[in-house]
Design an enzyme around this catalytic site. Structure first.
Site, PDB file in Angstrom:
ATOM      1  N   ASP A  52     -38.210 -22.982  30.968  1.00 44.81           N
ATOM      2  CA  ASP A  52     -38.638 -22.383  29.712  1.00 44.81           C
ATOM      3  C   ASP A  52     -40.090 -22.790  29.446  1.00 44.81           C
ATOM      4  OD1 ASP A  52     -36.939 -21.278  26.950  1.00 44.81           O
ATOM      5  OD2 ASP A  52     -39.007 -21.986  26.731  1.00 44.81           O
ATOM      6  N   ASN A  83     -28.295 -17.277  22.804  1.00 49.54           N
ATOM      7  CA  ASN A  83     -28.591 -16.787  21.458  1.00 49.54           C
ATOM      8  C   ASN A  83     -28.413 -15.278  21.442  1.00 49.54           C
ATOM      9  OD1 ASN A  83     -29.309 -19.339  20.374  1.00 49.54           O
ATOM     10  ND2 ASN A  83     -31.311 -19.189  21.352  1.00 49.54           N
ATOM     11  N   GLY A 135     -31.489 -16.283  16.491  1.00 55.11           N
ATOM     12  CA  GLY A 135     -32.867 -16.493  16.913  1.00 55.11           C
ATOM     13  C   GLY A 135     -33.212 -15.917  18.268  1.00 55.11           C
ATOM     14  N   GLN A 136     -32.444 -14.936  18.732  1.00 56.88           N
ATOM     15  CA  GLN A 136     -32.784 -14.329  20.023  1.00 56.88           C
ATOM     16  C   GLN A 136     -34.156 -13.669  19.927  1.00 56.88           C
ATOM     17  OE1 GLN A 136     -30.024 -11.404  21.604  1.00 56.88           O
ATOM     18  NE2 GLN A 136     -31.211 -11.180  23.489  1.00 56.88           N
ATOM     19  N   SER A 137     -35.052 -14.067  20.827  1.00 47.37           N
ATOM     20  CA  SER A 137     -36.415 -13.539  20.788  1.00 47.37           C
ATOM     21  C   SER A 137     -36.767 -12.711  22.009  1.00 47.37           C
ATOM     22  CB  SER A 137     -37.426 -14.691  20.647  1.00 47.37           C
ATOM     23  OG  SER A 137     -37.333 -15.577  21.743  1.00 47.37           O
ATOM     24  N   HIS A 192     -30.016 -14.270  28.671  1.00 46.52           N
ATOM     25  CA  HIS A 192     -30.438 -15.528  29.285  1.00 46.52           C
ATOM     26  C   HIS A 192     -29.575 -16.656  28.775  1.00 46.52           C
ATOM     27  CE1 HIS A 192     -32.940 -14.645  25.731  1.00 46.52           C
ATOM     28  NE2 HIS A 192     -32.974 -15.944  25.496  1.00 46.52           N
ATOM     29  N   LEU A 193     -29.253 -17.560  29.667  1.00 49.48           N
ATOM     30  CA  LEU A 193     -28.555 -18.786  29.313  1.00 49.48           C
ATOM     31  C   LEU A 193     -29.579 -19.915  29.302  1.00 49.48           C
ATOM     32  CD1 LEU A 193     -25.384 -18.520  31.598  1.00 49.48           C
ATOM     33  CD2 LEU A 193     -25.663 -17.738  29.229  1.00 49.48           C
ATOM     34  N   HIS A 194     -29.690 -20.583  28.150  1.00 44.39           N
ATOM     35  CA  HIS A 194     -30.504 -21.800  28.087  1.00 44.39           C
ATOM     36  C   HIS A 194     -29.681 -22.941  28.687  1.00 44.39           C
ATOM     37  CE1 HIS A 194     -33.523 -20.369  25.003  1.00 44.39           C
ATOM     38  NE2 HIS A 194     -32.535 -19.530  24.719  1.00 44.39           N
TER      39      HIS A 194
END
Ligand code: AMP
Length: 114
Positions: free
Chosen positions: A30, A87, A93-95, A100-102
């Site tokens: 990230d 998210n 807060g998905q931007s 995607h997996l954090h």
């Protein structure tokens, strides 16, 4: 060329610190890490978020989780503990509108999340 930044990273046309890739998935660091280990695991296929995972993507979903665990092991946080977060939409807060997996680890992670 896709406007989606994660599609561009998957295609190799936008630079990223890639730590793993195969024919279905890419994992990279990230750009704004929230923990000592903060990776993103994405499918090459453009899916906006988890809500877009269809029946035909069930194997892909499992693969993404396996990749998340593999990169966590490789970064040395599997034993100490890590978190996998997706998210979804505004309140979470998905931007970036590409699934995607954090993968977060390397420090104590508070619960509940903010
Ligand atoms: P989310 O807020 O769940 O949609 O997460 C999107 C994540 O993508 C954020 O943690 C950003 O820091 C990260 N991000 C955005 N652009 C890039 C990029 N070009 N390379 C790596 N990470 C990125």
């Amino acid at each position: 060329m896709s406007e989606c930044i994660f599609c561009r990273i998957a295609a190799g046309s936008l630079p990223a610190r890639v730590v793993y890739q195969d024919d279905q998935a890419v994992a990279f660091e990230d750009v704004n890490p929230q923990a000592p280990v903060h990776l993103l695991v994405i499918p090459r296929k453009h899916i906006p978020n988890l809500l877009g995972v269809g029946e035909e993507d069930e194997a892909l979903g499992g693969h993404l989780m396996r990749v998340a665990c593999q990169v966590a092991r490789e970064k040395g946080v599997a034993e100490s503990g890590f978190r996998v977060v997706a998210n979804i939409n505004r309140d979470a807060g998905q931007s970036v509108d590409h699934l995607h997996l954090h993968v977060l680890g390397g420090r104590g992670l508070g619960w509940p999340p903010g």
